[in-house]
Design a protein around this motif. Structure first.
Motif, PDB file in Angstrom:
ATOM      1  N   ASP A 184      37.369  38.008  34.458  1.00 58.85           N
ATOM      2  CA  ASP A 184      36.542  38.032  35.093  1.00 58.85           C
ATOM      3  C   ASP A 184      36.219  36.609  35.789  1.00 58.85           C
ATOM      4  O   ASP A 184      35.592  35.784  34.835  1.00 58.85           O
ATOM      5  CB  ASP A 184      35.210  38.738  35.090  1.00 58.85           C
ATOM      6  CG  ASP A 184      34.305  39.030  36.008  1.00 58.85           C
ATOM      7  OD1 ASP A 184      34.159  38.278  37.059  1.00 58.85           O
ATOM      8  OD2 ASP A 184      33.622  40.044  35.996  1.00 58.85           O
ATOM      9  N   THR A 185      36.351  36.204  37.150  1.00 60.28           N
ATOM     10  CA  THR A 185      36.142  34.713  37.366  1.00 60.28           C
ATOM     11  C   THR A 185      34.523  34.390  37.327  1.00 60.28           C
ATOM     12  O   THR A 185      34.324  33.115  37.478  1.00 60.28           O
ATOM     13  CB  THR A 185      36.748  34.479  38.731  1.00 60.28           C
ATOM     14  OG1 THR A 185      36.368  35.286  39.782  1.00 60.28           O
ATOM     15  CG2 THR A 185      38.056  34.579  38.704  1.00 60.28           C
ATOM     16  N   SER A 186      33.785  35.514  37.390  1.00 65.34           N
ATOM     17  CA  SER A 186      32.241  34.809  37.619  1.00 65.34           C
ATOM     18  C   SER A 186      31.772  34.804  36.227  1.00 65.34           C
ATOM     19  O   SER A 186      31.064  33.793  35.867  1.00 65.34           O
ATOM     20  CB  SER A 186      31.632  35.871  38.202  1.00 65.34           C
ATOM     21  OG  SER A 186      31.968  36.336  39.659  1.00 65.34           O
ATOM     22  N   THR A 187      32.153  35.613  35.351  1.00 65.97           N
ATOM     23  CA  THR A 187      31.388  35.531  33.865  1.00 65.97           C
ATOM     24  C   THR A 187      32.413  34.805  32.942  1.00 65.97           C
ATOM     25  O   THR A 187      32.005  34.578  31.670  1.00 65.97           O
ATOM     26  CB  THR A 187      30.879  36.878  33.347  1.00 65.97           C
ATOM     27  OG1 THR A 187      32.356  37.809  33.395  1.00 65.97           O
ATOM     28  CG2 THR A 187      30.219  37.668  34.220  1.00 65.97           C
ATOM     29  N   MET A 188      33.673  34.506  33.328  1.00 63.72           N
ATOM     30  CA  MET A 188      34.820  33.888  32.528  1.00 63.72           C
ATOM     31  C   MET A 188      35.011  34.807  31.168  1.00 63.72           C
ATOM     32  O   MET A 188      35.280  34.200  30.349  1.00 63.72           O
ATOM     33  CB  MET A 188      34.271  32.618  32.262  1.00 63.72           C
ATOM     34  CG  MET A 188      34.090  31.757  33.557  1.00 63.72           C
ATOM     35  SD  MET A 188      35.389  31.703  34.562  1.00 63.72           S
ATOM     36  CE  MET A 188      36.763  31.057  33.620  1.00 63.72           C
ATOM     37  N   GLU A 189      34.824  36.035  31.493  1.00 62.24           N
ATOM     38  CA  GLU A 189      35.054  36.799  30.220  1.00 62.24           C
ATOM     39  C   GLU A 189      36.452  37.745  30.469  1.00 62.24           C
ATOM     40  O   GLU A 189      36.779  37.956  31.546  1.00 62.24           O
ATOM     41  CB  GLU A 189      34.048  37.930  30.102  1.00 62.24           C
ATOM     42  CG  GLU A 189      32.656  37.247  29.654  1.00 62.24           C
ATOM     43  CD  GLU A 189      31.471  38.108  29.313  1.00 62.24           C
ATOM     44  OE1 GLU A 189      31.841  39.210  29.598  1.00 62.24           O
ATOM     45  OE2 GLU A 189      30.268  37.825  28.906  1.00 62.24           O
ATOM     46  N   LYS A 190      37.080  38.364  29.522  1.00 62.92           N
ATOM     47  CA  LYS A 190      38.204  39.181  29.433  1.00 62.92           C
ATOM     48  C   LYS A 190      37.730  40.447  29.474  1.00 62.92           C
ATOM     49  O   LYS A 190      36.958  40.710  28.368  1.00 62.92           O
ATOM     50  CB  LYS A 190      39.148  38.722  28.288  1.00 62.92           C
ATOM     51  CG  LYS A 190      40.437  38.882  28.618  1.00 62.92           C
ATOM     52  CD  LYS A 190      41.383  38.439  27.599  1.00 62.92           C
ATOM     53  CE  LYS A 190      43.030  38.236  28.166  1.00 62.92           C
ATOM     54  NZ  LYS A 190      43.299  37.383  29.167  1.00 62.92           N
ATOM     55  N   GLY A 191      38.144  41.199  29.957  1.00 62.73           N
ATOM     56  CA  GLY A 191      37.853  42.536  30.041  1.00 62.73           C
ATOM     57  C   GLY A 191      39.299  43.552  29.743  1.00 62.73           C
ATOM     58  O   GLY A 191      40.646  43.308  29.990  1.00 62.73           O
ATOM     59  N   TYR A 192      38.997  44.605  29.216  1.00 64.91           N
ATOM     60  CA  TYR A 192      39.963  45.472  28.711  1.00 64.91           C
ATOM     61  C   TYR A 192      39.634  47.124  29.087  1.00 64.91           C
ATOM     62  O   TYR A 192      38.649  47.464  29.026  1.00 64.91           O
ATOM     63  CB  TYR A 192      40.226  45.549  27.142  1.00 64.91           C
ATOM     64  CG  TYR A 192      40.717  44.167  26.629  1.00 64.91           C
ATOM     65  CD1 TYR A 192      42.002  43.714  26.633  1.00 64.91           C
ATOM     66  CD2 TYR A 192      39.850  43.380  25.987  1.00 64.91           C
ATOM     67  CE1 TYR A 192      42.516  42.622  26.157  1.00 64.91           C
ATOM     68  CE2 TYR A 192      40.061  41.890  25.544  1.00 64.91           C
ATOM     69  CZ  TYR A 192      41.301  41.888  25.719  1.00 64.91           C
ATOM     70  OH  TYR A 192      41.926  40.664  25.092  1.00 64.91           O
ATOM     71  N   ILE A 193      40.633  47.722  29.695  1.00 64.86           N
ATOM     72  CA  ILE A 193      40.429  49.276  30.111  1.00 64.86           C
ATOM     73  C   ILE A 193      41.813  49.952  29.502  1.00 64.86           C
ATOM     74  O   ILE A 193      42.726  49.802  29.847  1.00 64.86           O
ATOM     75  CB  ILE A 193      40.236  49.457  31.367  1.00 64.86           C
ATOM     76  CG1 ILE A 193      39.070  48.463  32.066  1.00 64.86           C
ATOM     77  CG2 ILE A 193      39.870  50.937  31.792  1.00 64.86           C
ATOM     78  CD1 ILE A 193      38.996  48.762  33.470  1.00 64.86           C
ATOM     79  N   ASN A 194      41.178  51.090  28.642  1.00 59.10           N
ATOM     80  CA  ASN A 194      42.146  51.894  28.028  1.00 59.10           C
ATOM     81  C   ASN A 194      42.617  53.066  28.937  1.00 59.10           C
ATOM     82  O   ASN A 194      41.596  53.561  29.660  1.00 59.10           O
ATOM     83  CB  ASN A 194      41.762  52.523  26.656  1.00 59.10           C
ATOM     84  CG  ASN A 194      41.768  51.122  25.601  1.00 59.10           C
ATOM     85  OD1 ASN A 194      42.783  50.371  25.523  1.00 59.10           O
ATOM     86  ND2 ASN A 194      40.898  51.367  24.759  1.00 59.10           N
ATOM     87  N   LEU A 195      43.961  53.211  29.443  1.00 60.21           N
ATOM     88  CA  LEU A 195      44.275  54.209  30.317  1.00 60.21           C
ATOM     89  C   LEU A 195      44.461  55.272  29.644  1.00 60.21           C
ATOM     90  O   LEU A 195      45.068  55.550  28.480  1.00 60.21           O
ATOM     91  CB  LEU A 195      45.503  53.416  31.062  1.00 60.21           C
ATOM     92  CG  LEU A 195      45.276  52.290  31.899  1.00 60.21           C
ATOM     93  CD1 LEU A 195      46.565  51.713  32.423  1.00 60.21           C
ATOM     94  CD2 LEU A 195      44.191  52.276  32.696  1.00 60.21           C
ATOM     95  N   ASN A 196      44.290  56.546  30.600  1.00 53.61           N
ATOM     96  CA  ASN A 196      44.663  57.982  30.008  1.00 53.61           C
ATOM     97  C   ASN A 196      46.374  57.904  29.848  1.00 53.61           C
ATOM     98  O   ASN A 196      47.291  57.260  30.711  1.00 53.61           O
ATOM     99  CB  ASN A 196      44.167  58.645  31.203  1.00 53.61           C
ATOM    100  CG  ASN A 196      42.673  58.902  31.080  1.00 53.61           C
ATOM    101  OD1 ASN A 196      42.112  58.800  29.922  1.00 53.61           O
ATOM    102  ND2 ASN A 196      42.220  59.315  32.354  1.00 53.61           N
ATOM    103  N   ASP A 197      46.697  58.650  29.027  1.00 50.89           N
ATOM    104  CA  ASP A 197      48.356  58.941  28.813  1.00 50.89           C
ATOM    105  C   ASP A 197      49.008  59.713  30.183  1.00 50.89           C
ATOM    106  O   ASP A 197      48.218  60.600  30.508  1.00 50.89           O
ATOM    107  CB  ASP A 197      48.535  59.570  27.572  1.00 50.89           C
ATOM    108  CG  ASP A 197      48.114  58.904  26.310  1.00 50.89           C
ATOM    109  OD1 ASP A 197      47.898  57.580  26.446  1.00 50.89           O
ATOM    110  OD2 ASP A 197      48.442  59.345  25.174  1.00 50.89           O
ATOM    111  N   ILE A 198      49.979  59.211  30.352  1.00 51.51           N
ATOM    112  CA  ILE A 198      50.817  60.166  31.138  1.00 51.51           C
ATOM    113  C   ILE A 198      51.896  61.010  30.639  1.00 51.51           C
ATOM    114  O   ILE A 198      52.522  60.342  29.924  1.00 51.51           O
ATOM    115  CB  ILE A 198      51.425  59.239  32.438  1.00 51.51           C
ATOM    116  CG1 ILE A 198      50.529  58.517  33.263  1.00 51.51           C
ATOM    117  CG2 ILE A 198      52.417  60.221  33.183  1.00 51.51           C
ATOM    118  CD1 ILE A 198      51.079  57.546  34.309  1.00 51.51           C
ATOM    119  N   HIS A 199      51.811  62.283  30.714  1.00 49.35           N
ATOM    120  CA  HIS A 199      52.542  63.199  29.809  1.00 49.35           C
ATOM    121  C   HIS A 199      53.668  63.665  30.828  1.00 49.35           C
ATOM    122  O   HIS A 199      53.556  64.351  31.812  1.00 49.35           O
ATOM    123  CB  HIS A 199      51.913  64.246  29.418  1.00 49.35           C
ATOM    124  CG  HIS A 199      52.476  65.354  28.699  1.00 49.35           C
ATOM    125  ND1 HIS A 199      52.821  65.460  27.294  1.00 49.35           N
ATOM    126  CD2 HIS A 199      53.231  66.696  29.251  1.00 49.35           C
ATOM    127  CE1 HIS A 199      53.772  66.429  27.104  1.00 49.35           C
ATOM    128  NE2 HIS A 199      53.847  67.019  27.974  1.00 49.35           N
TER     129      HIS A 199
END
Length: 972
Positions: free
Chosen positions: A827-842
């Protein structure tokens, strides 16, 4: 191909390591120093290193001037080629300043590209090569200019390119035509406004085939009217302009006629002319174009003749299969026209490839009529006789597989046209002792039931051939035929004497001494030959090595009949069938022979039955578990012969019920084939009330000036409302997977496309935040036999912006897999790194499974061979047996090999299912289900899956476990 959605797609490069990079690339200073060398080889190595470094992302600004000073004027051809590759990758424009970028970002004027001053020297060098006296240098430079997209570079070179159109060498002229086409397509209005007229003058005076073809391609794409006018003027000479020119004419024809169907008549003559081209590609494309543009009988007949000539004139098996696919398409709508060419299509049976022969028979058998059935059957009989002379162990021999195809085809003809049955059955019975014996005897069994007038001659032939039968299953069918259809006294006596003679006198137990002697003989015969090597002196005094093979003397085979051998080997099933056959003969002989003869037949039959039961008790074989069934059945046969009351009860069962059941079976098969044929028929929709009506008679005479009116078929299809239309939206939506939630900072969903061995993921990313997200990366991983071959590139998404990225996954086997991953971003505004876990594709195994068919013999053979088995217990809420079977077949995308009558009521059902994956793997399923009264009417049983690999057995078992519980949705 869709336009690239980001800069990463615009410049996608792939670097291959070579000898130049061994030990690492040299530095920019070392490359610049090597450029000054007088040795051409050193310059080549340095230039190669510079190209590889720039492809890897190194800018190397100093090298440009070094190449201009020391390499650009070299006469070395390979160095000139490397210079052209260098011009492709080198930056040609100055980098914009920060002030210009800020001004453009704040709403000012866009950044203007400024060419590097050094590129003026490059343009001068390119112009020198365009005017070079060597035609190879000129032609290579013209080909290089086809890859240049910059107007500032091409502009000064246009006069030189035009001058090359008049060069004496055709190599220069054809490349100059391509360069003109490329420049006009990119910058036609500014650089070459008169390009089409220049090319028209050029093509009118050109004599070279390649140069004319390139010029016509430019007119075809940039000035279609001029191309049509040129074609009209030179329509008589099109056949002499080469294959490439002809293919362009066909493409022009398709494009114009699809846009304006009234133009079809202008191209009729040239299409018919190209059908007789010496080039297979041209004639094939001409026939395909003609069929696509018209449904008129004259056009379809001409295309079918062309396809047939290609089928019999080409040696490439792939070409033959493609042509047969086209003939299959023609058969659906124009079967009467193909009937005229049926015998020509059958000539393709001479191909050594069994797949081609199978496809030929599929095409032909549906268009056989009463007029040509005799010719077709005659051809098939000759092909069957040829198979006996082929060596099955040779690489190209079609062998038993091809013979089975022919027997099935002959059987189909005999079932549809009774007049030919008598002429083929005796010919096929000669092959009852060959590899295709099972297909032959099944055909004979059906013919005996369907044509009573042929029974006498067929039974006589069968009795003479029974000693040649060497397969137990075939012998069982032969005995069943003799027991059911020997109805007159002479045939009955001959059948009984033949069977008892083949069996020999009881007992049917091999004595210990005889067994030991037989084993010794077999061991001696199977001993491998001994090899003895020694040195010998030849007549001229030289030494040589001599190798001698000594073999044991082969014992002569015994004269024991085949039927007795099978019984001595412990075949309990065959013994039971012999007992039933002899019982039927004795029961039927009551009113046909005298009492003494009948009594002798009964006594001999009982002795044989007792000996068979004794053999089953003593002999140890794989059928040992069937001893109780054998004893029970033979006991019933004995009671039918000895007890008058039992005879009165069982006589009808023995003599009539078997034939009635078999007749019903044949009727069901015929009805099933009729239903399948009706399903295959294409339903033509009715026209709508507000559709336009076209009257051919009201058209202008100019449109109808062709030799053949190709619009008749289009009028007919339009009048009947025929249209091949459909929407794939529902199918596409079923392959969309939501990867993240709506409340996540980044929403992601994936559209999955499965192309057999490849899986393509198109991932839509939407920035839900008001901030810019930099270095947004989708990190994917797989579980199963899958490998990621193309990972998504990092993205930068502005506030509420979106982007689409792609990923490719390679699949190597049929098994269930999972694709999972994480989205990482800054995030260029907060200079924080973000993570999002994705749903599995079966990944569903059903994407790789295709329904297929095989014979019962092949199914049993694979079932015994495959070692991986998965056993699934049935637990379902579906109440009906047939309904449950249909649900399993539909849910697993398999084909049911066992016919079932939906009206039949019962408490037990067994069926075999078969499918094949896109990787060539076989999947076998056996469904055994029972409806128990003590289980509240619920279904119980097991589904067994077998395959050669573990993955498909486990994945298919998981699929069945998932889908069997719920009842399929019922239509309202």
């Amino acid at each position: 191909m869709p336009a690239p959605t980001n800069s990463n797609e615009s410049y996608c490069t792939f670097t291959l390591a070579s000898d130049v990079t061994a030990g690492g690339l040299p530095s920019e200073e070392e490359i610049a120093k090597d450029m000054e060398s007088n040795d051409s080889d050193v310059k080549k190595m340095a230039l190669k290193a510079a190209i590889l470094a720039m492809l890897g992302g190194e800018p190397m600004p100093r090298i440009l001037m070094q190449v201009i000073r020391f390499c650009i004027n070299s006469d070395d051809k390979q160095l000139k080629k490397l210079c052209m590759l260098y011009w492709e990758v080198v930056p040609k424009y100055q980098e914009p300043t920060s002030e210009e970028m800020l001004a453009a970002a704040s709403g000012g004027p866009p950044v203007q590209r400024k060419m590097l001053p050094e590129m003026l020297l490059v343009c001068n060098a390119l112009m020198n090569d365009l005017n070079h006296p060597n035609e190879y240098v000129r032609g290579s430079m013209l080909r290089f200019l086809c890859k240049v997209k910059d107007e500032e570079i091409l502009g000064p070179l246009i006069p030189s390119i035009k001058a090359c159109l008049e060069h004496r060498h055709p190599y220069v002229r054809k490349n100059a035509a391509l360069a003109i086409f490329h420049a006009h397509r990119l910058h036609g209005e500014s650089l070459l406004p008169d390009g089409p007229s220049i090319m028209e003058d050029f093509i009118n005076n050109e004599t070279d085939v390649s140069a004319r073809r390139n010029a016509f391609m430019m007119m075809f794409n940039e000035a279609e009217d001029l191309a049509i006018q040129y074609l009209a003027r030179n329509i008589e000479s099109v056949s002499t302009f080469g294959d490439g020119f002809a293919l362009l004419v066909l493409e022009l024809t398709r494009r114009v006629c699809r846009r304006d169907p009234t133009q079809k008549s202008r191209f009729v003559r040239v299409l018919f002319q190209m059908l007789s081209s010496n080039s297979a590609a041209v004639s094939y494309e001409a026939a395909w174009t003609l069929v696509n543009l018209s449904s008129a009988p004259t056009a379809v007949r001409a295309a079918a003749v062309t396809y047939t000539n290609l089928l019999n004139g080409q040696n490439d098996n792939n070409v033959k299969l493609i042509v047969l696919e086209r003939l299959e398409d023609l058969k659906k709508k124009h079967s009467k026209i193909l009937q005229e060419l049926l015998m020509d299509i059958l000539r393709a049976l001479s191909s050594p490839n069994p797949d081609i022969c199978k496809k030929v028979l599929e095409v032909v058998m549906d268009i056989v009529t009463i007029r040509n059935v005799n010719d077709v059957v005659g051809t098939l009989k000759r092909e069957v006789q040829k198979t006996t002379s082929e060596a099955d162990n040779s690489m190209e021999a079609k062998g038993a597989v091809y013979r089975n195809m022919l027997v099935d085809a002959i059987h189909s003809c005999a079932a549809r046209f009774p007049d030919v049955a008598e002429s083929v059955v005796h010919t096929l019975m000669e092959f009852i002792s060959t590899d295709g014996d099972m297909q032959v005897v099944l055909f004979v069994r059906a013919i005996v039931e369907q044509y009573p007038n042929l029974r006498s001659s067929i039974l006589s032939k069968l009795l003479n051939s029974i000693d040649d039968v060497n397969t137990n299953q075939v012998m069982c069918v032969c005995l069943w035929i003799l027991g059911e259809y020997c109805e007159d006294a002479d045939t009955l006596n001959e059948a009984f004497e033949t069977i008892t003679e083949q069996l020999g006198a009881p007992p049917y137990i091999v004595q210990a001494e005889e067994k030991e002697a037989q084993e010794k003989a077999e061991t001696a015969a199977s001993e491998s030959p001994k090899m003895v090597t020694k040195n010998v002196v030849l007549a001229d005094g030289t030494y040589a090595t001599q190798t001698v093979y000594s073999e044991a003397k082969i014992q002569q085979s015994d004269n024991t009949p085949q039927l007795r051998k099978m019984i001595l080997n412990g075949d309990v099933f065959l013994g039971s069938l012999i007992a039933a056959c002899l019982t039927k003969l004795c029961l039927r002989a009551e009113n046909l022979v005298d009492g003494v003869k009948l009594k002798k037949m009964t006594v001999d039959s009982l002795l044989i039955m007792c000996a068979i039961v004794k053999m089953a008790e003593v002999n140890v074989s794989a059928q040992r578990s069937s001893l109780a069934d054998c004893q029970e059945r033979i006991t019933m046969c004995s009671r039918a012969l000895l007890d008058p009351k039992a005879r009165s009860v069982l006589k009808k069962t023995f003599l009539e019920d078997g034939k009635e059941t078999f007749a019903a079976f044949l009727k069901n098969l015929k009805d099933k084939e009729g239903k399948e044929n009706k399903k295959d028929e294409e339903v033509i929709p009715t026209t709508q009330a507000d559709d336009l009506v076209h009257f051919r008679q009201l058209r202008s005479m100019a449109v109808q000036g062709g030799d053949v009116d190709l619009d008749d078929g289009a009028d007919l299809a339009r009048a009947t409302g025929y249209a091949d239309s459909g929407s794939l939206l529902t199918t596409e939506l079923s392959h969309v997977y939501q990867l993240s939630g709506f409340a996540d900072p980044v929403y992601a969903e994936a559209f999955v496309t499965v192309h057999d061995y490849d899986i393509v993921l198109e991932i839509l990313l939407i920035n839900r935040t008001p901030n810019t997200l930099a270095n947004l990366t989708v990190e994917l991983s797989t579980m199963g036999d899958m490998k990621i071959v193309e990972r998504p590139q990092p993205q930068t998404l502005g506030p509420l912006d979106q982007a689409t990225i792609r990923a490719s996954i390679k699949v190597s086997s049929t098994e269930t897999g999972h694709i999972f991953g994480t989205i990482v971003y800054d995030d260029t505004s907060t200079m924080e790194k973000g993570y999002i876990n994705l749903n599995d594709i079966h990944m569903d195994i059903m994407d790789y499974i295709r329904p297929a068919t095989c014979t019962d013999e092949a199914f049993r053979s694979m079932w015994a061979e495959f070692e991986w088995e998965n056993k699934v217990a049935i637990s379902t809420s579906i109440p009906g047996l047939i309904e449950f079977l249909k649900h399993i077949v539909k849910s697993t995308n398999m084909c049911c090999l066992t016919p079932h009558d939906e009206e039949e009521k019962g408490s037990f059902l067994a069926a075999n299912l078969y499918a094949r994956s896109v990787f060539g793997e076989d999947a076998l399923v056996n469904v055994s289900v029972e409806k128990k009264d003590d289980n509240d009417g619920k279904l119980a049983g097991y589904i067994r899956i077998r395959s050669k690999t573990q993955g498909i057995a486990l994945s298919l078992g998981d699929r069945i476990t998932t889908v069997q519980r719920g009842s399929p949705a019922k239509k309202a």
